[in-house]
Design a protein around this motif. Structure first.
Motif, PDB file in Angstrom:
ATOM      1  N   GLU A 304       3.477 -21.568  41.643  1.00 53.14           N
ATOM      2  CA  GLU A 304       3.718 -22.685  40.723  1.00 53.14           C
ATOM      3  C   GLU A 304       4.978 -23.453  41.132  1.00 53.14           C
ATOM      4  O   GLU A 304       4.985 -24.693  41.213  1.00 53.14           O
ATOM      5  N   TYR A 307       4.553 -25.148  44.824  1.00 47.55           N
ATOM      6  CA  TYR A 307       3.726 -26.356  44.809  1.00 47.55           C
ATOM      7  C   TYR A 307       4.447 -27.505  44.098  1.00 47.55           C
ATOM      8  O   TYR A 307       4.346 -28.663  44.510  1.00 47.55           O
ATOM      9  N   GLU A 312       3.011 -31.131  44.816  1.00 44.05           N
ATOM     10  CA  GLU A 312       1.585 -30.948  44.527  1.00 44.05           C
ATOM     11  C   GLU A 312       1.440 -30.523  43.069  1.00 44.05           C
ATOM     12  O   GLU A 312       1.237 -29.344  42.751  1.00 44.05           O
ATOM     13  N   GLN A 313       1.536 -31.491  42.184  1.00 44.55           N
ATOM     14  CA  GLN A 313       1.582 -31.262  40.751  1.00 44.55           C
ATOM     15  C   GLN A 313       0.324 -30.555  40.240  1.00 44.55           C
ATOM     16  O   GLN A 313       0.417 -29.621  39.426  1.00 44.55           O
ATOM     17  N   ALA A 314      -0.842 -30.981  40.706  1.00 42.08           N
ATOM     18  CA  ALA A 314      -2.090 -30.400  40.202  1.00 42.08           C
ATOM     19  C   ALA A 314      -2.171 -28.908  40.510  1.00 42.08           C
ATOM     20  O   ALA A 314      -2.572 -28.101  39.659  1.00 42.08           O
ATOM     21  N   LYS A 315      -1.803 -28.525  41.734  1.00 40.60           N
ATOM     22  CA  LYS A 315      -1.846 -27.113  42.093  1.00 40.60           C
ATOM     23  C   LYS A 315      -0.809 -26.315  41.310  1.00 40.60           C
ATOM     24  O   LYS A 315      -1.059 -25.171  40.911  1.00 40.60           O
ATOM     25  N   SER A 316       0.355 -26.911  41.093  1.00 38.66           N
ATOM     26  CA  SER A 316       1.384 -26.247  40.301  1.00 38.66           C
ATOM     27  C   SER A 316       0.878 -25.981  38.884  1.00 38.66           C
ATOM     28  O   SER A 316       1.044 -24.880  38.340  1.00 38.66           O
ATOM     29  N   GLU A 317       0.251 -26.987  38.282  1.00 36.74           N
ATOM     30  CA  GLU A 317      -0.270 -26.828  36.918  1.00 36.74           C
ATOM     31  C   GLU A 317      -1.408 -25.805  36.877  1.00 36.74           C
ATOM     32  O   GLU A 317      -1.567 -25.089  35.886  1.00 36.74           O
ATOM     33  N   LYS A 318      -2.189 -25.762  37.957  1.00 42.50           N
ATOM     34  CA  LYS A 318      -3.283 -24.784  38.036  1.00 42.50           C
ATOM     35  C   LYS A 318      -2.749 -23.356  37.900  1.00 42.50           C
ATOM     36  O   LYS A 318      -3.283 -22.548  37.122  1.00 42.50           O
TER      37      LYS A 318
END
Length: 346
Positions: A304, A307, A312-318
């Motif tokens: 988290e 990323y 890479e915001q989307a991967k961090s939020e994932k």
């Protein structure tokens, strides 16, 4: 900290042992009995345990009462009237009462009822903290409990492993010339991946033991420790901030099928790469952690943050979301186990 004090203050196993108390009820002894036994000061106003089978016989011998008291404090060493029970046992039977408790515990262990065995060995330790046989047998019962636990949750195995380790560490201090203490302690360290401690402990076993078969077994294990010792050296480098040295050692095992499915190898590699500012390599390693340990929230937290730092915001939020799901599931599992144990007690 001595084991009897650990049992009183930091009991790991209470939740698994107190369900054994469901067949006991508590009542106070009569004033005439207390006076006859000379225990008024110790037991006045103190409820004592009766097994439901005891009530059918309508008799209460001193031995029966002491045995029941021992069982209760073996289940729960922080029991409210523990000190009263111990005082009663010492006054009526002395510290030698620990010996029949160990004998009874051994009988339970032979029947593979390791939880009841643990209870009686714990009680013996509380009655006589200086009795090494009680400490050794308690360690063996903990070892056998987790070794034979096919469907037990990870927390059960972890707690019994930790308790066995504590027992054998203390036993080797109490009986430093007994080879079998080092034998079981060596395995306890091995199960935790503490390879240097394993080697040193098995060295002590080999120095003391004359058991030919066991010596051959341990010597064979010692030969297999060479590579794990190097991996432990690498992890220690990472833990001490010597990231380049850690990577130099640990990266040798990335393609070694004997060790490359061990998730901590990848976790420590990832930690080292992150410490050196190599985010791409760190991400690669933490993803490998999740390949072998899918619910590892520590690796998810690392991903988290990595990323997010890489934009890479989307991967961090994932991974932030995954952490929440895993932790909720873990808490639900813990709550379910607490309810199951509560139902057993009721």
């Amino acid at each position: 900290m001595a084991l009897n004090q650990v049992l009183r203050e930091q009991d790991r196993l209470k939740d698994y042992l107190t369900p054994k108390l469901k067949d006991y009820i508590f009542d106070e002894l009569s004033a005439s009995y207390l006076q006859k036994a000379g225990v008024q000061e110790i037991m006045t106003g103190v409820p004592v345990p009766f097994h439901r089978e005891d009530l059918a016989s309508r008799s209460a011998s001193t031995l029966m009462l002491a045995s029941n008291m021992a069982f209760v404090i073996g289940c729960d060493p922080s029991f409210q009237y523990r000190d009263n029970y111990l005082a009663y046992i010492e006054k009526t039977f002395g510290k030698d009462f620990a010996k029949p408790l160990v004998s009874q515990g051994a009988d339970y262990a032979k029947k593979e009822d390791y939880l009841s065995a643990c209870i009686l060995f714990r009680a013996a330790i509380l009655v006589d903290p200086s009795f090494p046989d009680a400490v050794f047998c308690y360690g063996r019962a903990c070892h056998d409990a987790y070794s034979s636990a096919e469907d037990r949750e990870e927390e059960f195995v972890g707690r019994f492993k930790a308790e066995a380790l504590k027992c054998f560490e203390q036993y080797t201090m109490m009986a430093p010339e007994d080879d079998m203490g080092y034998y079981y302690l060596g395995y306890a360290y091995l199960n935790l991946g503490l390879y240097m401690k394993t080697k040193l402990t098995f060295d002590s076993f080999l120095r003391l033991s004359e058991h030919g078969e066991l010596r051959a077994e341990v010597a064979k294990l010692q030969e297999k420790l060479e590579e794990p010792l190097k991996i432990e050296e690498g992890t220690n480098c990472v833990l001490s901030g010597r990231f380049e040295s850690g990577i130099e050692i640990l990266s040798r095992y990335e393609e070694d099928e004997r060790f490359n499915t061990w998730w901590p190898l990848w976790y420590y590699l990832g930690t080292a790469y992150r410490g050196l500012g190599d985010g791409d390599q760190a991400i690669r390693c933490f993803l490998r952690v999740l390949q072998y340990s899918p619910s590892n929230t520590e690796a998810m937290e690392q991903l988290e943050e990595l990323y997010l730092a890489a934009g890479e915001q989307a991967k961090s939020e994932k991974y932030h979301a995954k952490i929440g799901v895993v932790r909720r599931n873990q808490e639900e599992d813990r709550e379910l186990r607490r309810r199951e144990r509560g139902q057993t007690l009721s």
